[in-house]
Design a protein around this motif. Structure first.
Motif, mmCIF file in Angstrom:
data_model
loop_
_atom_site.group_PDB
_atom_site.id
_atom_site.type_symbol
_atom_site.label_atom_id
_atom_site.label_comp_id
_atom_site.label_asym_id
_atom_site.label_seq_id
_atom_site.Cartn_x
_atom_site.Cartn_y
_atom_site.Cartn_z
ATOM 1 N N ASP A 193 0.829 -1.208 0.000
ATOM 2 C CA ASP A 193 0.000 0.000 0.000
ATOM 3 C C ASP A 193 0.869 1.267 0.000
ATOM 4 O OD1 ASP A 193 -2.356 -1.420 -0.011
ATOM 5 O OD2 ASP A 193 -2.646 -1.312 2.167
ATOM 6 N N ILE A 194 1.924 1.269 0.807
ATOM 7 C CA ILE A 194 2.807 2.434 0.907
ATOM 8 C C ILE A 194 3.506 2.692 -0.427
ATOM 9 C CG2 ILE A 194 4.963 3.239 1.969
ATOM 10 C CD1 ILE A 194 3.931 1.873 4.567
ATOM 11 N N ARG A 195 3.918 1.630 -1.081
ATOM 12 C CA ARG A 195 4.528 1.784 -2.419
ATOM 13 C C ARG A 195 3.556 2.436 -3.397
ATOM 14 N NH1 ARG A 195 8.412 -1.303 -4.845
ATOM 15 N NH2 ARG A 195 6.913 -1.860 -6.474
ATOM 16 N N GLU A 196 2.318 1.990 -3.347
ATOM 17 C CA GLU A 196 1.327 2.463 -4.313
ATOM 18 C C GLU A 196 0.832 3.872 -3.975
ATOM 19 O OE1 GLU A 196 -1.177 2.576 -7.556
ATOM 20 O OE2 GLU A 196 0.363 1.077 -7.079
ATOM 21 N N ILE A 197 0.472 4.103 -2.728
ATOM 22 C CA ILE A 197 -0.161 5.368 -2.337
ATOM 23 C C ILE A 197 0.869 6.482 -2.149
ATOM 24 C CG2 ILE A 197 -1.587 6.498 -0.584
ATOM 25 C CD1 ILE A 197 -2.795 3.677 -0.022
ATOM 26 N N GLY A 198 1.974 6.173 -1.494
ATOM 27 C CA GLY A 198 2.980 7.191 -1.214
ATOM 28 C C GLY A 198 4.057 7.323 -2.263
ATOM 29 N N LYS A 199 4.020 6.422 -3.268
ATOM 30 C CA LYS A 199 5.062 6.416 -4.314
ATOM 31 C C LYS A 199 6.456 6.286 -3.686
ATOM 32 C CE LYS A 199 1.569 7.354 -6.954
ATOM 33 N NZ LYS A 199 0.846 6.239 -7.594
ATOM 34 N N ILE A 200 6.516 5.520 -2.596
ATOM 35 C CA ILE A 200 7.785 5.291 -1.901
ATOM 36 C C ILE A 200 8.313 3.939 -2.354
ATOM 37 C CG2 ILE A 200 8.925 5.131 0.338
ATOM 38 C CD1 ILE A 200 6.478 6.635 1.504
ATOM 39 N N LYS A 201 9.302 3.969 -3.206
ATOM 40 C CA LYS A 201 9.833 2.737 -3.784
ATOM 41 C C LYS A 201 11.349 2.830 -3.870
ATOM 42 C CE LYS A 201 5.799 2.156 -6.828
ATOM 43 N NZ LYS A 201 5.355 1.967 -8.233
ATOM 44 N N PHE A 202 11.991 1.736 -3.520
ATOM 45 C CA PHE A 202 13.444 1.646 -3.648
ATOM 46 C C PHE A 202 13.863 0.493 -4.547
ATOM 47 C CE2 PHE A 202 12.456 3.748 0.329
ATOM 48 C CZ PHE A 202 13.218 4.901 0.214
ATOM 49 N N TYR A 203 12.866 -0.318 -4.936
ATOM 50 C CA TYR A 203 13.132 -1.451 -5.828
ATOM 51 C C TYR A 203 11.953 -1.614 -6.780
ATOM 52 C CZ TYR A 203 16.711 -2.555 -2.381
ATOM 53 O OH TYR A 203 17.793 -2.483 -1.547
ATOM 54 N N GLU A 204 12.221 -2.220 -7.927
ATOM 55 C CA GLU A 204 11.164 -2.547 -8.883
ATOM 56 C C GLU A 204 11.324 -3.991 -9.328
ATOM 57 O OE1 GLU A 204 8.507 -1.385 -9.782
ATOM 58 O OE2 GLU A 204 8.488 0.812 -9.742
ATOM 59 N N LEU A 205 10.198 -4.641 -9.566
ATOM 60 C CA LEU A 205 10.171 -6.023 -10.023
ATOM 61 C C LEU A 205 9.713 -6.058 -11.468
ATOM 62 C CD1 LEU A 205 10.342 -9.097 -9.458
ATOM 63 C CD2 LEU A 205 7.976 -8.958 -8.613
ATOM 64 N N ALA A 206 10.499 -6.677 -12.329
ATOM 65 C CA ALA A 206 10.165 -6.776 -13.749
ATOM 66 C C ALA A 206 10.018 -8.238 -14.148
ATOM 67 C CB ALA A 206 11.239 -6.111 -14.602
ATOM 68 N N GLU A 207 9.087 -8.490 -15.053
ATOM 69 C CA GLU A 207 8.815 -9.849 -15.538
ATOM 70 C C GLU A 207 9.318 -9.998 -16.969
ATOM 71 O OE1 GLU A 207 4.794 -12.014 -17.018
ATOM 72 O OE2 GLU A 207 4.773 -11.394 -14.901
ATOM 73 N N PHE A 208 9.942 -11.131 -17.255
ATOM 74 C CA PHE A 208 10.478 -11.405 -18.588
ATOM 75 C C PHE A 208 10.007 -12.782 -19.052
ATOM 76 C CE2 PHE A 208 13.306 -8.441 -16.560
ATOM 77 C CZ PHE A 208 13.713 -7.588 -17.563
ATOM 78 N N GLN A 209 9.905 -12.914 -20.359
ATOM 79 C CA GLN A 209 9.654 -14.217 -20.954
ATOM 80 C C GLN A 209 11.001 -14.875 -21.209
ATOM 81 O OE1 GLN A 209 6.741 -15.714 -21.449
ATOM 82 N NE2 GLN A 209 5.535 -13.957 -20.717
ATOM 83 N N GLY A 210 11.256 -16.008 -20.568
ATOM 84 C CA GLY A 210 12.539 -16.667 -20.736
ATOM 85 C C GLY A 210 13.632 -15.960 -19.959
ATOM 86 N N LYS A 211 14.865 -16.129 -20.400
ATOM 87 C CA LYS A 211 16.000 -15.505 -19.733
ATOM 88 C C LYS A 211 15.921 -13.985 -19.858
ATOM 89 C CE LYS A 211 21.041 -15.253 -19.810
ATOM 90 N NZ LYS A 211 22.293 -15.690 -20.494
ATOM 91 N N PRO A 212 16.164 -13.253 -18.775
ATOM 92 C CA PRO A 212 16.089 -11.781 -18.844
ATOM 93 C C PRO A 212 17.184 -11.205 -19.747
ATOM 94 C CG PRO A 212 16.125 -12.552 -16.560
ATOM 95 C CD PRO A 212 16.486 -13.721 -17.409
ATOM 96 N N PHE A 213 16.835 -10.171 -20.464
ATOM 97 C CA PHE A 213 17.812 -9.339 -21.152
ATOM 98 C C PHE A 213 17.268 -7.922 -21.172
ATOM 99 C CE2 PHE A 213 15.064 -11.021 -24.486
ATOM 100 C CZ PHE A 213 14.714 -9.889 -25.188
ATOM 101 N N PHE A 214 18.131 -6.983 -21.495
ATOM 102 C CA PHE A 214 17.776 -5.574 -21.376
ATOM 103 C C PHE A 214 18.109 -4.845 -22.670
ATOM 104 C CE2 PHE A 214 18.799 -7.495 -17.355
ATOM 105 C CZ PHE A 214 17.732 -7.132 -16.552
ATOM 106 N N TRP A 215 17.783 -3.551 -22.680
ATOM 107 C CA TRP A 215 17.993 -2.740 -23.878
ATOM 108 C C TRP A 215 18.777 -1.488 -23.507
ATOM 109 C CZ3 TRP A 215 16.527 -4.897 -28.401
ATOM 110 C CH2 TRP A 215 15.588 -5.931 -28.346
#
Length: 258
Positions: free
Chosen positions: A113-135
């Motif tokens: 709730d605090i992450r969503e309402i207060g926009k207090i975030k220090f980490y993010e979770l990302a989902e990938f199909q298969g092995k992760p890669f980035f751009w």
């Protein structure tokens, strides 16, 4: 195809008033199980929440009114959930006093709730199909004395999706093209030389010297830079894939240095 999940740390930079979001930084952990990834995210956020002074964050710093709505909504939530106010108000806006910390031993649902309402975030979770890669945004060796990734203090900026990378690239085009010199006649530079000539002639930021066969760019607006890049046979920059192994070795600490 099996999914994978990556937790990345959020990098903030201090601007003499408060901490502002800079970029997604280093890779913290990689998972093949979604529930394990979510549990790890909550544990990391809990540890960060317990030691972080809210008054340092932009939305609670009082250094501007951009965070007032977030701060006031969060204060309403906090008062209802914990029975007391956490945000003060003054003629300058909403703020947290120095030394304002979130309660310890928060429940998992409180953290979400605090992450969503207060926009207090220090980490993010990302989902990938298969092995992760980035751009990343790649600057070509033909145009730059220091080709390679668009970076921050020699650490490449890397993004979870090609859309994120394109969005940031568009914001950085003026910087990428600044004082750039491109050599060759227009026919060599572009498959549509007449359109390229028209673009140059209608821009106050570009000059083409026919004798030197040199296109010189000053401070080119993002939209013009994007149009120019699309016309060139050899792109000034392109969005390229970065493998997980390359970014795992990058220290998150670099992205928070000023």
């Amino acid at each position: 195809m099996e999914k994978s999940f990556v937790i990345r740390q959020i990098a903030y930079l201090y601007d003499d008033e408060c901490l502002r979001f800079h970029t997604l930084g280093g890779v913290k952990q990689v998972f093949s199980n979604e529930e394990e990834a979510k549990k790890a995210l909550i544990q990391l956020e809990r540890a960060a929440f317990e030691k972080f002074d809210l008054s340092d964050l932009e939305q609670f710093s009082g250094c501007g009114r951009r965070g007032d709505m977030t701060a006031n909504v969060f204060n309403q939530y906090f008062q209802k959930r914990f029975g007391k106010e956490i945000v003060k108000t003054s003629q300058y806006g909403a703020y947290c006093e120095r030394g304002t910390y979130l309660p310890k031993n928060l429940k998992d649902e409180d953290i979400l709730d605090i992450r969503e309402i207060g926009k207090i975030k220090f980490y993010e979770l990302a989902e990938f199909q298969g092995k992760p890669f980035f751009w990343g945004i790649w600057k070509h060796e033909q145009y730059f004395a220091k080709p390679g990734w668009v970076d921050y203090l020699d650490a490449p900026l890397f993004f979870n999706s090609i859309e994120n990378a394109l969005e940031v690239a568009t914001q950085k085009l003026a910087q990428i093209f600044y004082l750039l010199e491109i050599h060759g006649n227009l026919e060599e530079l572009s498959e549509t030389p007449s359109i390229l000539r028209s673009l140059i002639e209608n821009s106050s930021c570009m000059n083409y010297d026919g004798e030197k066969k040199q296109l010189t760019i000053q401070y080119l607006p993002d939209r013009e830079a994007q149009a120019l890049n699309e016309m060139l046979r050899k792109k000034v920059f392109e969005i390229k894939k970065i493998e997980l192994e390359e970014v795992e070795s990058i220290s998150h600490w670099v992205y928070e240095q000023t």
